[in-house]
Enzyme design. Structure first.
Site, short mmCIF file in Angstrom:
data_model
loop_
_atom_site.label_atom_id
_atom_site.label_comp_id
_atom_site.label_asym_id
_atom_site.label_seq_id
_atom_site.Cartn_x
_atom_site.Cartn_y
_atom_site.Cartn_z
N SER A 198 0.86 -1.18 0.00
CA SER A 198 0.00 0.00 0.00
C SER A 198 0.89 1.23 0.00
CB SER A 198 -0.89 0.00 1.24
OG SER A 198 -0.11 0.31 2.37
N LYS A 199 0.25 2.38 0.07
CA LYS A 199 0.97 3.65 0.06
C LYS A 199 2.02 3.75 1.17
CE LYS A 199 -1.73 7.23 -2.18
NZ LYS A 199 -0.84 7.46 -3.29
#
Ligand code: GLU
Length: 499
Positions: free
Chosen positions: A260-261
């Site tokens: 994810s980010k």
């Protein structure tokens, strides 16, 4: 002749005999993430390796979340990665009539049924199944009387259409990567194929498209594995033959959690903005699950096309490591020839708006700095840190000033000594500057670091920068001398002020 005595091989899988047709089917609801980009790359490589066809299909039936901006961005990023498509882009939003026709065919074949359950009734059904220790799969009631149906209609209810999953039974996927995966139909709910407004669901549209687009192999993320038996059921009910499937593994961050980010850039757009070039990005993506051997990490596009084989993709989760990408990227930048690197650097700076508001000759200056930064960076985004000082008036960073202030007297002596030598140089070239400063450091009897660090700070205002000799040559004598004097003035003020 050995072949003559072998028994004939039964031809049960015609998908193997047809030329390869693969598709990348993103939903245009955001930017292209690392996982999607890898799926696109694997499909493209499979097609190019086999001389097959790579089809681009935009799954934009979710009208609320799909945007033209996202669509344009996905196409742009695919082009940036060098992945050209042979057919498409097809848009599911333009194929509604085709799906509705197929839904009618399924109705006529008795493969689907109208389901009238309300959301509350569906919840109760799932709760009851759980209480009976059964899988909470939905099966609609199919025994409504005409009067009940009339009553539902009078209430304003409209049915959804559910696929009647044949019971008992099982669907077997002969997955190219995962081997045989068997789904017991008892675990598959009677999934919806048409919403109450008649519009198709993802499982219906994807299955119909894979069938009608004559896809021979579906290469996609493992998160779609549970959709596959549903799509196979739809295709078979429509009289088609399902393609082969290859479910590629999940991508994790270095902490083994789903990417994810939090793990840094999670979209290709961000990698591009960070200054990674397509070649190392492709290398990093292709190694998310695939390997040629246990040591090769750098491949040209031609080598990838030649070597890639989806059946050699691992089924274990792959780890995306930004540090490894940086290493690959740095190696790639250093391997470029000088002119190619300069072109890439100037183009990237221009694309990212670096020259906006700067002097007209800024692109030219950037080109001249290219050889000075090429060996010092792992991605183009590090350019400003190394060379940004050249575009700005001298401004000594606080941590650089602190270095000079640790021993102001020595700093003044070193900068003054350096200034004395460079201002009288006849030729202001890298070699002449280097000779003069090296000579001076020996005369002053200090270490190279003690002498050179203040020179660097005096002209760049930073502790990290392009090489000092090259930086001075690039600045030219007048500007170099002016910067030396300004720094000296500033230190002298402190020196006397502190007495
Ligand atoms: N549109 C789906 C997604 O973006 C992909 C579906 C597929 O590959 O079958 O996840």
């Amino acid at each position: 002749m050995a072949a003559a005595i072998l028994p004939p091989v039964p031809d049960t899988d015609t998908a193997h005999d047809r030329p390869l047709r693969v598709r990348f089917a993103p939903s245009p609801t955001g930017s292209l993430h690392v996982g999607g980009a890898r799926t696109a790359l694997f499909n493209w490589l499979a097609a190019r390796h086999a001389g097959g066809t790579f089809i681009l299909r935009l799954e934009d039936t979710d009208r609320e979340r799909s945007t033209p901006e996202s669509e344009a961005e996905i196409l742009r990023v695919l082009q940036w990665m060098g992945l050209d498509w042979d057919e498409g882009p097809y848009r599911q939003s333009e194929r509604d009539g085709i799906y509705r026709e197929c839904i009618e065919k399924l109705k006529a074949a008795g493969a689907v049924y109208a389901a009238w359950e309300t959301p509350e009734e569906l919840d109760a059904m799932r709760a009851e199944a759980r209480a009976n220790k059964q899988a909470p799969v939905v099966r609609g009631r199919r025994d409504h009387s005409p009067e009940e149906i009339a009553a539902f209609e009078a209430e304003g209810r409209t049915p959804v259409w559910r696929f009647a999953v044949p019971l008992p039974g099982e669907t077997v996927i002969d997955d190219v990567i995962r081997g045989t995966v068997t789904f017991d139909h008892a675990q598959i709910e009677d999934f919806v194929v048409a919403r109450s407004d008649g519009s198709p669901t993802y499982n219906l549209a994807a299955a119909v498209d894979d069938m009608l687009m004559d896809i021979t192999e579906v290469i996609r993320g493992e998160d779609h594995l549970s959709n596959t038996p549903k799509q196979m059921l739809v295709i078979r009910a429509l009289g088609g033959e399902p393609p082969r499937y290859a479910h590629v593994p999940l991508i994790l961050g270095t902490d083994r959690k789903r990417l994810s980010k939090r793990h840094g850039a999670a979209s290709v757009e961000e990698l591009e903005a960070d200054g990674f070039l397509p070649q190392p990005v492709r290398n990093a993506l292709v190694l998310l699950g695939w390997a040629y051997d246990d040591k090769t990490t750098t491949f040209t596009m031609g080598e990838l096309i030649e070597k890639f084989d989806v059946s050699r993709v691992s089924k274990s989760p792959a780890v995306f490591d930004m540090k490894k990408l940086e290493v690959m990227s740095g190696r790639y930048l250093r391997s470029m020839d000088e002119a190619e690197f300069a072109d890439a650097l100037v183009a990237w700076l221009a694309d990212t708006g670096y020259f906006d508001g700067k002097a007209a000759d800024a692109p030219d200056l950037a080109r001249r700095t290219a050889p000075l930064v090429q060996r010092k960076m792992s991605r183009l985004g590090e350019y400003d840190r190394l060379a940004g000082w050249l575009y700005r008036p001298l401004d000594i960073e606080p941590e650089a000033l602190a270095v000079l202030e640790e021993d102001v007297k020595t700093s003044i002596q070193c900068i003054g000594g350096g200034l004395g030598r460079i201002e009288v140089l006849e030729e202001f070239t890298v070699d002449a500057i280097k000779d003069a400063l090296s000579d001076q450091l020996h005369i002053q009897g200090v270490t190279a670091r003690t002498f050179l660090e203040p020179q660097r700070i005096a002209v760049t205002g930073q502790t990290v920068s392009t090489g000092i000799y090259e930086s001075l040559a690039l600045l030219g004598r007048d500007e170099s001398v002016a910067r030396y004097r300004a720094t000296l003035g500033r230190l002298a003020e402190q020196w006397t002020g502190g007495e």
